[in-house]
Design a protein around this motif. Structure first.
Motif, PDB file in Angstrom:
ATOM      1  N   THR A  63       0.814  -1.210   0.000  1.00 47.48           N
ATOM      2  CA  THR A  63       0.000   0.000   0.000  1.00 47.48           C
ATOM      3  C   THR A  63       0.851   1.266   0.000  1.00 47.48           C
ATOM      4  N   PHE A  64       1.923   1.259   0.789  1.00 45.87           N
ATOM      5  CA  PHE A  64       2.757   2.451   0.943  1.00 45.87           C
ATOM      6  C   PHE A  64       3.880   2.422  -0.091  1.00 45.87           C
ATOM      7  N   LYS A  65       3.581   2.901  -1.282  1.00 38.81           N
ATOM      8  CA  LYS A  65       4.554   2.879  -2.370  1.00 38.81           C
ATOM      9  C   LYS A  65       5.254   4.230  -2.458  1.00 38.81           C
ATOM     10  N   PHE A  66       6.557   4.201  -2.269  1.00 36.12           N
ATOM     11  CA  PHE A  66       7.396   5.371  -2.452  1.00 36.12           C
ATOM     12  C   PHE A  66       8.519   4.978  -3.392  1.00 36.12           C
ATOM     13  N   ASP A  67       9.068   5.958  -4.055  1.00 40.86           N
ATOM     14  CA  ASP A  67      10.259   5.744  -4.853  1.00 40.86           C
ATOM     15  C   ASP A  67      11.409   5.433  -3.892  1.00 40.86           C
ATOM     16  N   VAL A  68      12.296   4.521  -4.267  1.00 40.13           N
ATOM     17  CA  VAL A  68      13.412   4.151  -3.394  1.00 40.13           C
ATOM     18  C   VAL A  68      14.300   5.356  -3.101  1.00 40.13           C
ATOM     19  N   THR A  69      14.408   6.283  -4.054  1.00 43.42           N
ATOM     20  CA  THR A  69      15.194   7.492  -3.805  1.00 43.42           C
ATOM     21  C   THR A  69      14.558   8.324  -2.692  1.00 43.42           C
ATOM     22  N   ALA A  70      13.231   8.415  -2.681  1.00 36.36           N
ATOM     23  CA  ALA A  70      12.544   9.135  -1.600  1.00 36.36           C
ATOM     24  C   ALA A  70      12.792   8.444  -0.265  1.00 36.36           C
ATOM     25  N   TRP A  71      12.714   7.107  -0.252  1.00 37.61           N
ATOM     26  CA  TRP A  71      13.029   6.362   0.970  1.00 37.61           C
ATOM     27  C   TRP A  71      14.472   6.605   1.391  1.00 37.61           C
ATOM     28  N   GLY A  72      15.359   6.702   0.417  1.00 34.97           N
ATOM     29  CA  GLY A  72      16.760   6.973   0.723  1.00 34.97           C
ATOM     30  C   GLY A  72      16.934   8.289   1.461  1.00 34.97           C
ATOM     31  N   TRP A  73      16.256   9.327   0.997  1.00 33.85           N
ATOM     32  CA  TRP A  73      16.348  10.622   1.677  1.00 33.85           C
ATOM     33  C   TRP A  73      15.742  10.563   3.078  1.00 33.85           C
ATOM     34  N   ILE A  74      14.634   9.842   3.212  1.00 37.07           N
ATOM     35  CA  ILE A  74      13.999   9.696   4.528  1.00 37.07           C
ATOM     36  C   ILE A  74      14.957   9.005   5.496  1.00 37.07           C
ATOM     37  N   HIS A  75      15.558   7.902   5.058  1.00 41.57           N
ATOM     38  CA  HIS A  75      16.487   7.166   5.925  1.00 41.57           C
ATOM     39  C   HIS A  75      17.744   7.977   6.225  1.00 41.57           C
ATOM     40  N   LEU A  76      18.216   8.733   5.256  1.00 45.84           N
ATOM     41  CA  LEU A  76      19.412   9.552   5.467  1.00 45.84           C
ATOM     42  C   LEU A  76      19.168  10.614   6.532  1.00 45.84           C
TER      43      LEU A  76
END
Length: 148
Positions: A63-76
Protein backbone atom coordinates in the motif's frame (compact mmCIF):
# COMPACT_ATOMS: atom_id res chain seq x y z
CA UNK A 1 13.37 -8.52 73.48
CA UNK A 2 13.25 -7.68 69.78
CA UNK A 3 16.23 -8.33 67.59
CA UNK A 4 17.68 -5.36 65.77
CA UNK A 5 18.11 -5.60 62.04
CA UNK A 6 21.73 -5.21 61.01
CA UNK A 7 22.33 -1.91 59.19
CA UNK A 8 23.55 -3.67 56.05
CA UNK A 9 20.29 -5.60 55.68
CA UNK A 10 17.42 -3.13 55.88
CA UNK A 11 13.93 -4.62 55.58
CA UNK A 12 12.66 -4.77 52.00
CA UNK A 13 15.92 -3.28 50.71
CA UNK A 14 15.68 -5.63 47.75
CA UNK A 15 12.59 -3.80 46.54
CA UNK A 16 13.60 -0.25 47.45
CA UNK A 17 13.13 2.34 44.72
CA UNK A 18 15.21 5.13 46.22
CA UNK A 19 17.99 5.06 43.63
CA UNK A 20 18.06 4.68 39.89
CA UNK A 21 17.43 1.24 38.44
CA UNK A 22 20.88 -0.13 37.48
CA UNK A 23 19.41 -2.31 34.73
CA UNK A 24 17.62 0.62 33.17
CA UNK A 25 20.67 2.87 33.60
CA UNK A 26 22.83 0.34 31.78
CA UNK A 27 20.06 -0.03 29.22
CA UNK A 28 20.11 3.71 28.61
CA UNK A 29 23.80 3.64 27.75
CA UNK A 30 23.19 0.65 25.51
CA UNK A 31 20.19 2.46 23.96
CA UNK A 32 22.45 5.42 23.15
CA UNK A 33 24.94 3.12 21.45
CA UNK A 34 22.13 1.35 19.57
CA UNK A 35 20.81 4.72 18.41
CA UNK A 36 24.25 5.60 17.07
CA UNK A 37 24.49 2.28 15.25
CA UNK A 38 20.91 2.48 13.95
CA UNK A 39 21.62 6.03 12.77
CA UNK A 40 24.78 5.04 10.91
CA UNK A 41 22.97 2.11 9.29
CA UNK A 42 20.12 4.47 8.35
CA UNK A 43 22.62 6.83 6.76
CA UNK A 44 24.08 3.93 4.77
CA UNK A 45 20.59 2.73 3.73
CA UNK A 46 19.81 6.27 2.65
CA UNK A 47 22.98 6.67 0.62
CA UNK A 48 22.39 3.35 -1.13
CA UNK A 49 18.76 4.26 -1.89
CA UNK A 50 19.72 7.67 -3.25
CA UNK A 51 22.70 6.46 -5.30
CA UNK A 52 21.12 3.40 -6.89
CA UNK A 53 17.35 3.24 -7.26
CA UNK A 54 17.23 -0.49 -8.09
CA UNK A 55 19.27 -1.87 -5.17
CA UNK A 56 16.21 -2.69 -3.07
CA UNK A 57 13.58 -4.96 -4.56
CA UNK A 58 10.05 -4.70 -3.24
CA UNK A 59 8.51 -7.94 -1.96
CA UNK A 60 4.98 -8.09 -3.37
CA UNK A 61 2.48 -5.29 -3.80
CA UNK A 62 2.31 -2.84 -0.90
CA UNK A 63 0.00 0.00 0.00
CA UNK A 64 2.76 2.45 0.94
CA UNK A 65 4.55 2.88 -2.37
CA UNK A 66 7.40 5.37 -2.45
CA UNK A 67 10.26 5.74 -4.85
CA UNK A 68 13.41 4.15 -3.39
CA UNK A 69 15.19 7.49 -3.80
CA UNK A 70 12.54 9.13 -1.60
CA UNK A 71 13.03 6.36 0.97
CA UNK A 72 16.76 6.97 0.72
CA UNK A 73 16.35 10.62 1.68
CA UNK A 74 14.00 9.70 4.53
CA UNK A 75 16.49 7.17 5.93
CA UNK A 76 19.41 9.55 5.47
CA UNK A 77 17.78 12.42 7.36
CA UNK A 78 16.43 10.14 10.12
CA UNK A 79 19.83 8.45 10.41
CA UNK A 80 21.58 11.77 10.94
CA UNK A 81 19.04 12.76 13.61
CA UNK A 82 19.44 9.36 15.33
CA UNK A 83 23.23 9.80 15.47
CA UNK A 84 22.92 13.30 16.98
CA UNK A 85 20.31 12.21 19.56
CA UNK A 86 22.23 9.02 20.39
CA UNK A 87 25.33 11.12 21.10
CA UNK A 88 23.20 13.37 23.30
CA UNK A 89 21.96 10.37 25.26
CA UNK A 90 25.50 9.16 25.84
CA UNK A 91 26.34 12.65 27.15
CA UNK A 92 23.34 12.44 29.53
CA UNK A 93 21.32 15.31 28.04
CA UNK A 94 17.68 15.35 29.17
CA UNK A 95 16.52 16.79 25.82
CA UNK A 96 18.05 13.76 24.11
CA UNK A 97 16.00 11.32 26.20
CA UNK A 98 12.69 12.96 25.28
CA UNK A 99 13.70 13.52 21.66
CA UNK A 100 15.02 9.96 21.49
CA UNK A 101 11.67 8.46 22.41
CA UNK A 102 9.91 10.52 19.74
CA UNK A 103 12.52 9.89 17.02
CA UNK A 104 12.77 6.17 17.73
CA UNK A 105 8.97 5.88 17.65
CA UNK A 106 9.08 7.55 14.23
CA UNK A 107 11.88 5.16 13.22
CA UNK A 108 9.71 2.17 14.23
CA UNK A 109 6.85 3.45 12.08
CA UNK A 110 9.15 4.08 9.11
CA UNK A 111 10.72 0.63 9.46
CA UNK A 112 7.22 -0.85 9.40
CA UNK A 113 6.54 1.03 6.16
CA UNK A 114 9.95 -0.12 4.84
CA UNK A 115 9.21 -3.83 5.53
CA UNK A 116 8.58 -4.82 1.86
CA UNK A 117 12.11 -3.76 0.93
CA UNK A 118 14.06 -5.41 3.78
CA UNK A 119 11.66 -7.57 5.83
CA UNK A 120 14.11 -9.24 8.20
CA UNK A 121 16.17 -6.14 8.92
CA UNK A 122 12.98 -4.09 9.30
CA UNK A 123 11.73 -6.44 12.02
CA UNK A 124 15.12 -6.37 13.77
CA UNK A 125 15.12 -2.55 13.67
CA UNK A 126 11.60 -2.46 15.11
CA UNK A 127 12.65 -4.75 17.98
CA UNK A 128 15.73 -2.60 18.65
CA UNK A 129 13.52 0.49 18.65
CA UNK A 130 11.14 -1.03 21.20
CA UNK A 131 14.09 -1.78 23.51
CA UNK A 132 15.45 1.75 23.10
CA UNK A 133 12.09 3.28 24.02
CA UNK A 134 11.81 1.00 27.05
CA UNK A 135 15.30 1.94 28.25
CA UNK A 136 14.75 5.66 27.76
CA UNK A 137 11.39 5.62 29.52
CA UNK A 138 12.44 3.41 32.44
CA UNK A 139 15.64 5.02 33.67
CA UNK A 140 15.10 8.33 35.44
CA UNK A 141 18.78 8.69 36.39
CA UNK A 142 19.59 11.54 38.76
CA UNK A 143 16.42 13.46 37.89
CA UNK A 144 14.31 11.06 40.00
CA UNK A 145 13.00 12.75 43.10
CA UNK A 146 13.11 10.79 46.32
CA UNK A 147 10.35 10.92 48.87
CA UNK A 148 10.61 9.81 52.44
Amino acid sequence: MAQATPPSRAPNSRYATDGPNPWAASGTVFAGVLMLVEGVLGILKGIVGIANDDVYARVGDYTFKFDVTAWGWIHLVLGIVLVVVGAGILKGAEWARITGVVIVALDIILNFLWLPYTPLWGLISIAIGVFIIWALCTDRGTSRSTTS
